[in-house]
Design an enzyme around this catalytic site. Structure first.
Site, PDB file in Angstrom:
ATOM      1  N   GLY A 160     106.075  42.277  67.673  1.00 24.96           N
ATOM      2  CA  GLY A 160     105.507  43.617  67.792  1.00 24.96           C
ATOM      3  C   GLY A 160     106.638  44.624  67.999  1.00 24.96           C
ATOM      4  N   SER A 202     107.073  34.449  64.962  1.00 25.95           N
ATOM      5  CA  SER A 202     105.759  35.053  65.146  1.00 25.95           C
ATOM      6  C   SER A 202     104.675  34.055  64.780  1.00 25.95           C
ATOM      7  CB  SER A 202     105.637  36.290  64.244  1.00 25.95           C
ATOM      8  OG  SER A 202     104.344  36.818  64.356  1.00 25.95           O
ATOM      9  N   PHE A 218      96.917  63.353  76.798  1.00 28.27           N
ATOM     10  CA  PHE A 218      96.410  62.017  77.094  1.00 28.27           C
ATOM     11  C   PHE A 218      96.042  61.965  78.568  1.00 28.27           C
ATOM     12  CE2 PHE A 218      96.523  57.927  74.647  1.00 28.27           C
ATOM     13  CZ  PHE A 218      96.414  58.467  73.387  1.00 28.27           C
ATOM     14  N   ASP A 245     100.226  33.975  74.935  1.00 29.48           N
ATOM     15  CA  ASP A 245     100.954  32.699  74.811  1.00 29.48           C
ATOM     16  C   ASP A 245     102.334  32.728  75.479  1.00 29.48           C
ATOM     17  OD1 ASP A 245      98.885  31.638  73.028  1.00 29.48           O
ATOM     18  OD2 ASP A 245      99.677  33.133  71.656  1.00 29.48           O
ATOM     19  N   GLN A 263      93.806  46.385  82.526  1.00 29.11           N
ATOM     20  CA  GLN A 263      93.260  47.712  82.197  1.00 29.11           C
ATOM     21  C   GLN A 263      92.022  47.600  81.312  1.00 29.11           C
ATOM     22  OE1 GLN A 263      95.562  50.835  79.763  1.00 29.11           O
ATOM     23  NE2 GLN A 263      95.181  51.734  81.763  1.00 29.11           N
ATOM     24  N   HIS A 314      89.926  49.812  78.932  1.00 25.10           N
ATOM     25  CA  HIS A 314      89.941  51.099  78.226  1.00 25.10           C
ATOM     26  C   HIS A 314      88.515  51.635  78.241  1.00 25.10           C
ATOM     27  CE1 HIS A 314      90.488  54.111  75.130  1.00 25.10           C
ATOM     28  NE2 HIS A 314      91.781  53.848  75.074  1.00 25.10           N
ATOM     29  N   LEU A 320      88.728  49.618  69.533  1.00 24.85           N
ATOM     30  CA  LEU A 320      89.247  50.769  70.288  1.00 24.85           C
ATOM     31  C   LEU A 320      88.869  52.099  69.644  1.00 24.85           C
ATOM     32  CD1 LEU A 320      91.185  51.853  72.528  1.00 24.85           C
ATOM     33  CD2 LEU A 320      93.007  51.715  70.832  1.00 24.85           C
ATOM     34  N   GLU A 333      91.903  57.073  73.010  1.00 25.41           N
ATOM     35  CA  GLU A 333      91.851  58.136  74.025  1.00 25.41           C
ATOM     36  C   GLU A 333      92.154  59.502  73.385  1.00 25.41           C
ATOM     37  OE1 GLU A 333      93.520  56.865  77.712  1.00 25.41           O
ATOM     38  OE2 GLU A 333      94.548  58.761  78.000  1.00 25.41           O
ATOM     39  N   ARG A 355      92.549  56.105  83.020  1.00 21.80           N
ATOM     40  CA  ARG A 355      91.561  55.155  82.496  1.00 21.80           C
ATOM     41  C   ARG A 355      90.774  54.433  83.588  1.00 21.80           C
ATOM     42  NH1 ARG A 355      95.300  52.831  77.553  1.00 21.80           N
ATOM     43  NH2 ARG A 355      95.078  54.738  76.332  1.00 21.80           N
ATOM     44  N   HIS A 394      91.801  45.893  77.772  1.00 22.45           N
ATOM     45  CA  HIS A 394      92.663  46.571  76.793  1.00 22.45           C
ATOM     46  C   HIS A 394      94.138  46.257  76.982  1.00 22.45           C
ATOM     47  CE1 HIS A 394      94.097  49.821  74.207  1.00 22.45           C
ATOM     48  NE2 HIS A 394      94.810  50.315  75.213  1.00 22.45           N
ATOM     49  N   ARG A 444      97.990  51.818  83.926  1.00 23.15           N
ATOM     50  CA  ARG A 444      98.889  52.456  82.961  1.00 23.15           C
ATOM     51  C   ARG A 444      98.267  53.738  82.416  1.00 23.15           C
ATOM     52  NH1 ARG A 444      99.283  52.483  77.453  1.00 23.15           N
ATOM     53  NH2 ARG A 444      97.818  50.767  77.111  1.00 23.15           N
ATOM     54  N   GLY A 451      97.700  56.106  79.287  1.00 20.05           N
ATOM     55  CA  GLY A 451      97.680  55.924  77.837  1.00 20.05           C
ATOM     56  C   GLY A 451      98.935  56.506  77.216  1.00 20.05           C
TER      57      GLY A 451
HETATM   58  C1  SIN Z   1      94.617  54.657  72.727  1.00 19.45           C
HETATM   59  O1  SIN Z   1      94.959  55.195  71.681  1.00 19.45           O
HETATM   60  O2  SIN Z   1      93.676  55.051  73.395  1.00 19.45           O
HETATM   61  C2  SIN Z   1      95.376  53.477  73.203  1.00 19.45           C
HETATM   62  C3  SIN Z   1      96.769  53.816  73.413  1.00 19.45           C
HETATM   63  C4  SIN Z   1      97.303  53.169  74.625  1.00 19.45           C
HETATM   64  O3  SIN Z   1      96.700  52.235  75.142  1.00 19.45           O
HETATM   65  O4  SIN Z   1      98.344  53.642  75.093  1.00 19.45           O
END
Ligand code: SIN
Length: 577
Positions: free
Chosen positions: A14, A37, A120, A214, A233, A235, A245, A248, A279, A349, A390, A392
């Site tokens: 990622g 991966s 955000f 993993d 978290q 969401h 999703l 946000e 959140r 999330h 956290r 967003g």
């Molecule tokens: C979102 O777009 O709501 C998720 C982005 C994030 O979790 O930071």
């Protein structure tokens, strides 16, 4: 069995894994770097990131500052983040946005060509850069192009890691090549774990099927400690019924949350921030509305929900800034958000906790000693920037900032592997091969699928937005039984080519260990802080609990330790929004 020597091994592809590869490659052109991966690398969960990446880009224009970004993040974390790590995050995040600009990410811009930033949750000022609502996809595409152009980086797609092999001076990973079923070991001087979180241990999640934690489980089994895993978290706005999703950013662009009486209920919970509260607060508000009878019910799934209303934003904003949200709603539930409000509820999330690391991403054991040659980056690692909750858009910054930090670290940690270390790695690999062969041939009583369903139900029911001792104890009891049953599994598919039954079984074994760790940590923390909200201990208790939970394996059990929260400038205070 094939043994392949590299200098730097990166498990996971990622944003954290790719940025680590790019920076280590740039700093050490001689280092041989392997990215492993379990998917095709471009299918890593980072591609699903929607809303954006945080960073203070134009302090002179909008009066933003790193200090304010740090304060928002620390307050958002309910004062559990390590403030030195947060200061590092906010200082470097803007550079990373520019780095991605240079890689070709098409950030949304205003008419003067300035990168736009959207509001955000929990942020005092709009400071989230974005590429429509497909930010992760564009970042990953640019990174993938870049990684492919690096002569010293090889990508092993669809290779599933089953174990970390460690000796005094070497580190390796045991791998099943999913395409052929063949085993191999990739070994070298540095291993970076960048495999993401474990939200899939829950029944309803915004994350892809691959987010099974993993790398966290592998590190845990290799002697690493886990930090703060009780903080999962939720969401607030996952689409009902499928959990996809709804970014946000939909609220950042002005969307409203409504209950069944058409009321913007956030005024009761966070009157100044409303739909842009953090959140944890919004998720609790939604569940409270539902519990008090002001939600609605989806007849087919039985899931209760509230509405996210975007209709007043108008077609132009929806099509320009939230095109994927519109597409997701139309394609998956046949609802056009230009015309109807969207049914949403909180879903798992993000994993705020994870592999315990220091500020350089170096993995720590339960006594807080470094584990040689091991780093973790991104969501799988807990460098403690997010604490108990956290904000967003801070996760993409975290992945990018620590991809650079760890890339630099590992570029310096390349050394020859001595004969004795290699022999020991071979021996460990033989043991792992034997374990896998036994698992493969075993005529066990259970399939991973049946146990996995039960695990997800338990997590959803007993370790969701609101928790209490009685329910958590019941949940932990079931998880302990499942953990025992996970040693008695059968794999029905006996083929070697893309044996998804084998992969799913190994993923389940990883997940049940992590679900168990979450449960133990959650039951242990007797307070409410951020996303860990207990109805039996409804208040934050800084006197006793202003500390990180550290867990490590102890035979078949778990031992618990604690570490201090690093406070630099911001004294804990009551969180009000
Ligand atoms: C979102 O777009 O709501 C998720 C982005 C994030 O979790 O930071």
């Amino acid at each position: 069995m094939q043994l392949l020597k590299y200098d730097v091994i990166i498990l996971g592809s990622g944003i954290g894994g790719f940025t680590t590869a790019i920076h280590s490659s740039n700093l050490n052109k001689k280092a041989k770097i392997a990215i492993i991966s379990k998917l095709h690398a471009m299918r890593s969960h980072s591609v699903s990131a929607e809303g954006g990446i945080s960073g203070v880009l134009y302090p002179e224009i909008n009066k933003d500052s790193e200090k304010l970004h740090a304060y928002d993040t620390i307050k958002g974390s309910d004062y559990l983040s390590d403030q030195d790590a947060v200061e590092l995050l906010v200082k470097n995040a803007p550079k990373e946005i520019v780095f991605f600009e240079h890689l070709g990410v098409p950030w949304n811009r205003d008419q003067k060509g300035i990168i736009q930033e959207r509001p955000f949750g929990g942020m005092s000022i709009p400071r989230t850069a974005f590429a429509a609502d497909k930010t992760g996809f564009f970042m990953m595409r640019s990174l993938y192009d870049q990684v492919q152009s690096l002569p010293n980086v090889d990508i092993f797609h669809e290779n599933f890691a089953t174990k970390i092999l460690r000796t005094k001076d070497a580190v390796g990973v045991f791998i099943i090549d999913l395409a052929t079923g063949k085993h191999k070991v990739i070994y070298g001087s540095s291993l970076v774990i960048a495999t993401g979180g474990f939200s899939r241990v829950y029944k309803i999640t915004t994350t892809s099927h691959s987010t099974t934690g993993d790398g966290i489980a592998l590190a845990y089994n290799a002697g690493a400690s886990l930090k703060d895993v009780e903080f999962v978290q939720f969401h607030p706005t996952a689409l009902v019924p499928n959990g996809i999703l709804i970014t946000e950013a939909a609220r950042g662009e002005g969307g409203y949350l409504l209950n069944k009486d058409n009321e913007r209920f956030m005024k009761r919970y966070a009157s100044s921030k409303m739909e842009l509260a953090p959140r944890d607060i919004i998720s609790r508000a939604i569940i409270t509305e539902i519990n008090e009878g002001r939600g609605m019910k989806d007849p087919s799934s039985g899931l209760e929900y509230v509405y996210l209303d975007l209709r007043h934003l108008g077609k132009e904003i929806i099509n320009k800034k939230l095109p994927m949200i519109k597409e997701i709603c139309i394609k998956t539930i046949g609802l056009n958000p230009e015309e109807e409000p969207i049914p949403v509820r909180p879903a798992a999330h993000f994993t705020m906790g994870g592999i315990n690391t220091d500020i350089d991403g170096r993995v720590l054991d339960i006594e807080l000693n470094h584990i040689n040659n091991l780093w973790a980056v991104g969501e799988c690692g807990c460098v403690s920037v997010h604490g108990a909750n956290r904000l967003g858009s801070n996760s993409l910054s975290q992945c990018s900032v620590w991809g650079r930090v760890v890339g630099k670290e590992v570029s310096k940690n390349t050394h020859d592997i001595k004969h004795d270390d290699l022999k020991e790695l071979e021996k460990l690999a033989e043991e792992e091969e034997l374990r896998l062969n036994v698992l493969f041939d075993k005529k066990g009583m259970y399939t991973a699928y049946e146990l996995e369903d039960e695990m997800r139900e338990v997590m959803e029911k007993h370790f969701y937005v609101y928790r209490n001792e009685k329910e958590m104890k019941k949940g932990l009891d079931i998880l302990e039984k499942l953990l025992k049953k996970s040693t008695n599994l059968r794999i029905q598919d006996k083929s070697n080519i893309f044996n998804t039954n084998l992969r799913d079984t190994l993923e389940f074994i990883n997940q049940i260990e992590l679900a168990h760790a979450v449960a133990v940590a959650a039951l242990n923390r007797k307070e409410s802080r951020g996303a860990h909200s207990r109805t039996d201990y409804p208040k934050r208790d800084d006197r006793v609990w202003l500390k990180h939970t550290i867990l490590a394996k102890d035979g078949s059990g778990i031992k618990i330790n604690y570490s201090d929260v690093k406070i630099t400038k911001w004294k804990p205070e009551e969180r009000k929004y």
